[in-house]
Design an enzyme around this catalytic site. Structure first.
Site, PDB file in Angstrom:
ATOM      1  N   CYS A 184       0.970  -1.241   0.028  1.00 21.92           N
ATOM      2  CA  CYS A 184      -0.146  -0.114   0.097  1.00 21.92           C
ATOM      3  C   CYS A 184       0.888   1.295  -0.133  1.00 21.92           C
ATOM      4  O   CYS A 184       1.760   1.148   0.779  1.00 21.92           O
ATOM      5  CB  CYS A 184      -1.036   0.070   1.358  1.00 21.92           C
ATOM      6  SG  CYS A 184      -1.761   1.520   1.568  1.00 21.92           S
ATOM      7  N   ASP A 191       0.133  -6.078   0.174  1.00 25.72           N
ATOM      8  CA  ASP A 191      -1.300  -6.308  -0.752  1.00 25.72           C
ATOM      9  C   ASP A 191      -0.903  -7.754  -1.614  1.00 25.72           C
ATOM     10  O   ASP A 191       0.000  -7.732  -2.485  1.00 25.72           O
ATOM     11  CB  ASP A 191      -1.570  -5.403  -1.914  1.00 25.72           C
ATOM     12  CG  ASP A 191      -1.960  -4.180  -1.118  1.00 25.72           C
ATOM     13  OD1 ASP A 191      -2.587  -4.155  -0.110  1.00 25.72           O
ATOM     14  OD2 ASP A 191      -1.522  -2.860  -1.600  1.00 25.72           O
TER      15      ASP A 191
END
EC number: 1.7.1.13
Length: 276
Positions: A184, A191
């Site tokens: 992120c 992620d």
């Protein structure tokens, strides 16, 4: 970091409001990230959609009895804005103590608010737990490249120069990997995703694709922009007759994000993978 994201609730302490609060939604314009890739809203070389699935959707009936369901939201890939994920979660949480007279009223409310934030009509489905349970999980199509024996040393930034192809051979194939990871751009949280590449064009070297995908491992960007970067790098290399790239990410905060990009009109399904 996207400049607009600095003002979003992501990475900050937030008050969780339990009654209807559409102002929680925080749109982030796509244009800045498109500019990094050398495209504009008028020259987008893809069609597609961003599927968001919400596993923490709940509201009240007029009797006061709560209902739980799973929300499926389809945001057009050419919408002016993405919706920042924590703001999306805060908005959905604001429905928890809100009364809706019918499922249709809830769906209309979601469509109105999400479309206003995205800047383009957003498709909304509210699905029962039984419906989603019956659907189960699916496997990705095509050949998995994760078992290839490759040496990897770059994890910081995507490196399109790692990609190789045979310009003398045209193939049509589908490949996938579960080793996609990025971070992120605001919080630095990981992620995790699985990615599919479907194409007809110059024969892509499978090992080079794997090393390229792993080069995203420490890269900081939103899900949508990672998929768009992969799509463009492959399009530039393969000169394909058709190309589809999509990723299905592991959920965080009760939401998963699944961007699809393609040279043509696609009708993607939205079926969960084992990690979702």
């Amino acid at each position: 970091m996207h400049p607009a994201a600095e003002h979003s609730p992501l990475g900050k302490s937030s008050e969780y409001i339990a009654t209807y609060s559409p102002e929680q939604l925080f749109p982030i314009p796509r244009t800045a990230k498109w500019a990094e890739l050398g495209v504009t809203a008028q020259t987008l070389p893809w069609q597609g959609v961003d599927y968001w699935n919400c596993f923490e959707l709940s509201w009240l009936l007029p009797s006061g009895k709560p209902v739980v369901a799973i929300g499926e939201f389809a945001i057009p890939a050419d919408s002016p804005n993405i919706i920042e994920s924590k703001s999306f979660k805060l908005y959905l949480n604001s429905l928890n103590q809100t009364v809706f007279a019918s499922l249709g009223e809830l769906q209309a409310c979601l469509e109105k608010d999400l479309s206003a934030a995205a800047g383009k009509p957003v498709g909304v489905k509210v699905r029962t737990l039984a419906e989603v349970e019956a659907q189960g999980v699916v496997a990705l199509p095509g050949q998995c490249i994760d078992g290839l024996d490759v040496a990897i040393s770059n994890y910081e930034q995507p490196q399109p120069e790692l990609l190789r192809c045979n310009t003398a051979q045209v193939v049509e194939e589908t490949l996938h990997s579960h080793l996609l990871k990025s971070n992120c751009p605001v919080t630095g949280q990981p992620d995790w995703g699985s990615v599919v590449v479907e194409y007809k064009g110059r024969a892509l070297d499978h090992a080079s694709l794997l090393t390229y995908l792993v080069s995203f491992r420490q890269h900081a960007d939103f899900h949508e922009q990672c998929v768009e970067r992969i799509y463009l790098d492959l399009k530039n290399l393969l000169q394909p007759e058709h190309l589809t790239v999509y990723a299905r990410y592991v959920r965080r905060g009760g939401l998963d994000i699944n961007p699809y990009r393609s040279t043509g009109v696609i009708k993607p399904d939205n079926k969960r993978l084992v990690r979702q």
